[in-house]
Scaffold this active site. Structure first.
Site, PDB file in Angstrom:
ATOM      1  N   ARG A   1      47.215  25.013  45.991  1.00 57.22           N
ATOM      2  CA  ARG A   1      47.429  26.439  46.394  1.00 57.22           C
ATOM      3  C   ARG A   1      48.294  27.375  45.557  1.00 57.22           C
ATOM      4  O   ARG A   1      48.653  28.290  46.240  1.00 57.22           O
ATOM      5  CB  ARG A   1      48.308  26.444  47.891  1.00 57.22           C
ATOM      6  CG  ARG A   1      47.461  25.460  48.951  1.00 57.22           C
ATOM      7  CD  ARG A   1      47.945  26.177  50.152  1.00 57.22           C
ATOM      8  NE  ARG A   1      47.248  25.134  51.242  1.00 57.22           N
ATOM      9  CZ  ARG A   1      47.519  24.145  51.712  1.00 57.22           C
ATOM     10  NH1 ARG A   1      48.648  23.740  51.248  1.00 57.22           N
ATOM     11  NH2 ARG A   1      46.826  23.451  52.401  1.00 57.22           N
TER      12      ARG A   1
ATOM     13  N   LYS B   1      42.653  39.881  39.457  1.00 53.34           N
ATOM     14  CA  LYS B   1      41.670  39.425  39.757  1.00 53.34           C
ATOM     15  C   LYS B   1      41.161  38.259  39.171  1.00 53.34           C
ATOM     16  O   LYS B   1      41.020  37.987  37.951  1.00 53.34           O
ATOM     17  CB  LYS B   1      40.562  40.548  39.724  1.00 53.34           C
ATOM     18  CG  LYS B   1      40.542  41.929  40.771  1.00 53.34           C
ATOM     19  CD  LYS B   1      39.400  42.549  40.617  1.00 53.34           C
ATOM     20  CE  LYS B   1      39.330  43.912  41.722  1.00 53.34           C
ATOM     21  NZ  LYS B   1      38.294  44.750  41.125  1.00 53.34           N
TER      22      LYS B   1
ATOM     23  N   GLU C   1      36.680  50.620  28.433  1.00 54.89           N
ATOM     24  CA  GLU C   1      37.672  50.775  29.652  1.00 54.89           C
ATOM     25  C   GLU C   1      38.751  51.485  29.219  1.00 54.89           C
ATOM     26  O   GLU C   1      39.390  52.387  30.122  1.00 54.89           O
ATOM     27  CB  GLU C   1      38.181  49.353  29.999  1.00 54.89           C
ATOM     28  CG  GLU C   1      37.026  48.293  30.297  1.00 54.89           C
ATOM     29  CD  GLU C   1      36.512  48.464  31.778  1.00 54.89           C
ATOM     30  OE1 GLU C   1      37.111  49.140  32.604  1.00 54.89           O
ATOM     31  OE2 GLU C   1      35.470  47.835  32.162  1.00 54.89           O
TER      32      GLU C   1
ATOM     33  N   LYS D   1      46.671  51.355  34.592  1.00 53.46           N
ATOM     34  CA  LYS D   1      46.139  50.122  35.473  1.00 53.46           C
ATOM     35  C   LYS D   1      47.098  49.528  36.164  1.00 53.46           C
ATOM     36  O   LYS D   1      46.829  49.325  37.430  1.00 53.46           O
ATOM     37  CB  LYS D   1      45.386  49.138  34.515  1.00 53.46           C
ATOM     38  CG  LYS D   1      44.580  47.954  35.534  1.00 53.46           C
ATOM     39  CD  LYS D   1      43.377  47.507  35.180  1.00 53.46           C
ATOM     40  CE  LYS D   1      43.092  46.424  36.361  1.00 53.46           C
ATOM     41  NZ  LYS D   1      42.146  45.409  36.151  1.00 53.46           N
TER      42      LYS D   1
ATOM     43  N   GLU E   1      42.272  46.522  46.872  1.00 48.33           N
ATOM     44  CA  GLU E   1      41.161  47.301  46.615  1.00 48.33           C
ATOM     45  C   GLU E   1      40.525  47.873  47.758  1.00 48.33           C
ATOM     46  O   GLU E   1      39.317  47.837  48.131  1.00 48.33           O
ATOM     47  CB  GLU E   1      40.148  46.803  45.605  1.00 48.33           C
ATOM     48  CG  GLU E   1      38.939  47.646  44.949  1.00 48.33           C
ATOM     49  CD  GLU E   1      38.047  46.852  44.189  1.00 48.33           C
ATOM     50  OE1 GLU E   1      38.527  46.327  43.037  1.00 48.33           O
ATOM     51  OE2 GLU E   1      36.741  47.280  44.258  1.00 48.33           O
TER      52      GLU E   1
ATOM     53  N   ARG F   1      42.370  51.487  44.124  1.00 51.76           N
ATOM     54  CA  ARG F   1      41.839  50.526  43.172  1.00 51.76           C
ATOM     55  C   ARG F   1      40.382  50.901  42.615  1.00 51.76           C
ATOM     56  O   ARG F   1      39.968  50.389  41.762  1.00 51.76           O
ATOM     57  CB  ARG F   1      42.120  49.044  43.444  1.00 51.76           C
ATOM     58  CG  ARG F   1      41.997  48.347  42.257  1.00 51.76           C
ATOM     59  CD  ARG F   1      42.602  46.924  42.454  1.00 51.76           C
ATOM     60  NE  ARG F   1      42.265  45.911  41.221  1.00 51.76           N
ATOM     61  CZ  ARG F   1      42.917  44.973  40.967  1.00 51.76           C
ATOM     62  NH1 ARG F   1      43.865  44.457  41.951  1.00 51.76           N
ATOM     63  NH2 ARG F   1      42.750  44.163  39.848  1.00 51.76           N
TER      64      ARG F   1
ATOM     65  N   ASN G   1      36.334  51.444  39.406  1.00 47.94           N
ATOM     66  CA  ASN G   1      35.012  51.054  39.138  1.00 47.94           C
ATOM     67  C   ASN G   1      34.226  52.281  38.685  1.00 47.94           C
ATOM     68  O   ASN G   1      32.987  52.290  38.726  1.00 47.94           O
ATOM     69  CB  ASN G   1      34.654  50.762  40.650  1.00 47.94           C
ATOM     70  CG  ASN G   1      35.049  49.473  41.124  1.00 47.94           C
ATOM     71  OD1 ASN G   1      35.602  48.708  40.553  1.00 47.94           O
ATOM     72  ND2 ASN G   1      35.553  49.466  42.553  1.00 47.94           N
TER      73      ASN G   1
ATOM     74  N   HIS H   1      30.948  51.780  36.940  1.00 46.37           N
ATOM     75  CA  HIS H   1      30.664  50.305  36.992  1.00 46.37           C
ATOM     76  C   HIS H   1      29.539  50.124  37.907  1.00 46.37           C
ATOM     77  O   HIS H   1      28.506  49.024  37.890  1.00 46.37           O
ATOM     78  CB  HIS H   1      31.618  49.532  37.513  1.00 46.37           C
ATOM     79  CG  HIS H   1      32.677  49.304  36.268  1.00 46.37           C
ATOM     80  ND1 HIS H   1      33.196  50.327  35.751  1.00 46.37           N
ATOM     81  CD2 HIS H   1      33.140  48.038  35.754  1.00 46.37           C
ATOM     82  CE1 HIS H   1      34.114  49.596  34.859  1.00 46.37           C
ATOM     83  NE2 HIS H   1      34.172  48.401  34.810  1.00 46.37           N
TER      84      HIS H   1
ATOM     85  N   HIS I   1      27.043  47.972  35.808  1.00 48.11           N
ATOM     86  CA  HIS I   1      26.851  46.450  36.168  1.00 48.11           C
ATOM     87  C   HIS I   1      25.339  46.324  36.302  1.00 48.11           C
ATOM     88  O   HIS I   1      24.733  45.242  35.966  1.00 48.11           O
ATOM     89  CB  HIS I   1      27.584  46.078  37.592  1.00 48.11           C
ATOM     90  CG  HIS I   1      29.038  45.846  37.382  1.00 48.11           C
ATOM     91  ND1 HIS I   1      29.657  45.753  38.327  1.00 48.11           N
ATOM     92  CD2 HIS I   1      29.509  45.299  36.185  1.00 48.11           C
ATOM     93  CE1 HIS I   1      30.971  45.298  37.801  1.00 48.11           C
ATOM     94  NE2 HIS I   1      30.891  44.883  36.562  1.00 48.11           N
TER      95      HIS I   1
ATOM     96  N   HIS J   1      29.582  44.526  28.034  1.00 48.46           N
ATOM     97  CA  HIS J   1      30.215  45.088  29.301  1.00 48.46           C
ATOM     98  C   HIS J   1      30.666  46.426  28.985  1.00 48.46           C
ATOM     99  O   HIS J   1      30.029  47.442  29.514  1.00 48.46           O
ATOM    100  CB  HIS J   1      31.303  44.408  29.730  1.00 48.46           C
ATOM    101  CG  HIS J   1      32.134  44.879  30.931  1.00 48.46           C
ATOM    102  ND1 HIS J   1      31.503  44.976  32.312  1.00 48.46           N
ATOM    103  CD2 HIS J   1      33.075  45.831  31.000  1.00 48.46           C
ATOM    104  CE1 HIS J   1      32.243  45.415  33.048  1.00 48.46           C
ATOM    105  NE2 HIS J   1      33.441  45.970  32.527  1.00 48.46           N
TER     106      HIS J   1
END
Ligand code: GLY
Length: 365
Positions: A119, A141, A183, A223, A233, A237, A241, A244, A248, A263
């Site tokens: 955990r 993340k 980025e 960030k 998010e 947040r 994106n 993206h 993506h 990327h």
């Protein structure tokens, strides 16, 4: 040395973050390893030099280091099981410390392995690519890909520290450095117009290591503020994106049909598509759109697709994005250079216009 603290309220955790040159030799002054019952390192094989520096600095035995292949291909259930097995073999307990070393795929995978083992066991990220330094290592993340969908299984769990040694970039291939700059430029576009102007002023290979310390620090600071405002998010947040939704889709298409874009290359073209939408909605001017195109080109990033991809195919891929809600695409757009808005819905026709705009030879207006 430049340092930050990322404080998030949801789980009342905080991550110390340092950015400088030569930090790996100073690890004993940054991390009190006596605090922990044991320390292990899980490192990308491509980051062998950084791993040796960490091993020497913390005087770790070779058996406490697991070298894994880097890259998205490792972010699988099998990849996760391999790492959990290592944790069990090394008899980690809740007071152990895990150090991750490598690019964003490594911090995603190993961060998730650490966050789910017993955990949650404490972990520190040592990101060795620019992309991981300014993005993946901050904000907690982590996760793996599943059923062909990127990061479908994962969690948000904060590292106890992020240690960014800019010297690790000296061996990074230029294409990977450029990928990280997408980025960096995004941070300027969504949060700080002056920063955008500065970082988009020259080819990214021309920045000195000292200048990179300052750039990485400023990107991390942007960030950090976004993550502190909204760790899970639900709101701001989502501004991260920007570029993206289209990016993506391009990245997935080229991964399957080749040649694959990095990327950052895909996000760069995605940012042009989404800046175009912002322009067509009257949110930014044509001059702003041109400045964004010029800035990305200065850096060395692409602004158009290197091969024609049908707008219909891209639209189909956008509809599979896990950011969509009830099948509807929620866009992050620009209200100005330096100001982003999120959860914008737009007419279908405009999506197609943007996807046509990014085809090679598309024009600015
Ligand atoms: N990579 C975007 C985020 O961390 O939210």
């Amino acid at each position: 040395m430049p340092s930050l603290e990322v404080n998030v309220a949801r789980v009342e955790s905080r991550s110390a973050l340092w950015v400088d040159r030569g930090l790996l030799e100073k690890l004993p002054t940054l991390v009190s390893i006596d605090h922990y019952s044991s320390v292990v390192v899980v490192a990308d094989k491509g980051a062998a030099r950084a791993t040796s520096r960490i091993q020497a600095s913390l005087q770790l035995s070779s058996s406490s280091i697991l070298a894994i292949e880097g890259g998205e291909g490792q972010k699988s259930v099998d990849g996760l099981v391999h790492i959990w097995n290592f944790f069990v073999d090394k008899k980690l307990d809740r007071k152990s410390l895990i150090i991750t070393v490598g690019g964003g795929a490594t911090s995603d995978l190993v961060g998730f392995a650490a966050a789910s083992f017993m955990r949650g066991v404490a972990f520190i990220h040592v990101p060795t690519t620019l992309l991981a330094q300014v993005d993946a290592s901050i904000g907690g993340k982590s996760g793996i890909n599943f059923k062909g969908i990127k990061n479908l299984i994962g969690s948000i769990a904060q590292p106890c520290a992020v240690i960014i040694d800019i010297d690790t970039l000296s061996t990074l291939p230029e294409r990977e450095l450029r990928s990280g700059f997408a980025e960096v430029i995004k941070h300027g576009l969504i949060a700080d117009a002056n920063y955008f102007k500065e970082v988009a002023s020259q080819n990214c290979a021309q920045w000195s290591p000292e200048e990179l310390v300052s750039i990485v620090f400023r990107s991390c600071d942007i960030k950090k503020r976004v993550v502190e405002a909204d760790e899970s998010e639900q709101g701001p947040r989502k501004t991260l994106n920007f570029g993206h939704s289209i990016g993506h889709a391009i990245e997935s298409y080229t991964l399957e049909n080749g040649p694959p874009l990095t990327h950052g290359e895909a996000i760069s073209i995605g940012m042009i598509g989404e800046a175009f939408i912002s322009y067509r909605l009257g949110k930014i001017s044509q001059e702003d759109l041109s400045a964004i195109e010029r800035g990305l080109e200065n850096t060395g990033l692409p602004t158009r697709l290197p091969l024609p991809i049908s707008p219909d195919r891209l639209r189909e891929l956008i509809s599979k994005d896990k950011k969509n809600v009830s099948g509807r695409v929620k866009w992050t757009l620009l209200n100005a250079i330096g100001v982003a808005v999120f959860d914008v819905e737009i007419p279908e026709k405009l999506i197609h216009e943007a996807l046509s705009h990014i085809q090679s030879g598309g024009s600015c207006a």
